[in-house]
Design a protein around this motif. Structure first.
Motif, PDB file in Angstrom:
ATOM      1  N   LEU A  36     -12.792   6.544  -1.459  1.00 52.77           N
ATOM      2  CA  LEU A  36     -11.835   5.423  -1.093  1.00 52.77           C
ATOM      3  C   LEU A  36     -12.558   4.254  -1.511  1.00 52.77           C
ATOM      4  O   LEU A  36     -13.704   3.982  -0.974  1.00 52.77           O
ATOM      5  CB  LEU A  36     -11.371   5.585   0.171  1.00 52.77           C
ATOM      6  N   ARG A  40      -5.470   0.269   1.132  1.00 56.67           N
ATOM      7  CA  ARG A  40      -4.077   1.420   1.080  1.00 56.67           C
ATOM      8  C   ARG A  40      -2.701   0.530   1.290  1.00 56.67           C
ATOM      9  O   ARG A  40      -2.576  -0.427   1.733  1.00 56.67           O
ATOM     10  CB  ARG A  40      -4.199   2.398   2.116  1.00 56.67           C
ATOM     11  N   TYR A  57      -3.678   5.048  -1.989  1.00 57.90           N
ATOM     12  CA  TYR A  57      -5.259   4.511  -1.592  1.00 57.90           C
ATOM     13  C   TYR A  57      -5.603   4.204  -2.733  1.00 57.90           C
ATOM     14  O   TYR A  57      -5.899   4.839  -3.719  1.00 57.90           O
ATOM     15  CB  TYR A  57      -5.949   5.520  -1.054  1.00 57.90           C
ATOM     16  N   LEU A  59      -8.987   4.026  -5.279  1.00 60.65           N
ATOM     17  CA  LEU A  59     -10.216   4.985  -5.293  1.00 60.65           C
ATOM     18  C   LEU A  59     -11.123   3.880  -5.838  1.00 60.65           C
ATOM     19  O   LEU A  59     -11.056   3.073  -6.623  1.00 60.65           O
ATOM     20  CB  LEU A  59      -9.879   5.996  -6.367  1.00 60.65           C
TER      21      LEU A  59
END
Length: 64
Positions: A36, A40, A57, A59
């Motif tokens: 991550l 988000r 979310y 990446l």
């Protein structure tokens, strides 16, 4: 006021059900062990009998 979502690869899931149960959808992404990047967001679907929320979310890019 305009807003902008970050660009890049994302992990996304759709939660169908009450808003007070969104935590399980977040946990599904977090428990996947993905790299991550931090940001988000949630996108709420049209108002309907069973609410629908898209959870995403961002990446991390590069070697995993």
């Amino acid at each position: 006021m305009a807003s902008e979502l970050p660009g890049g690869r994302v992990a996304t899931t759709v939660h169908r059900g009450p808003y007070d149960q969104l935590g399980a959808a977040h946990e599904a992404i977090l428990s996947a062990g993905l790299p991550l990047a931090g940001p988000r967001w949630e996108i709420y679907g049209p108002h309907q009998e069973v609410p629908e929320t898209q959870i995403s979310y961002l990446l991390r890019e590069g070697p995993q």
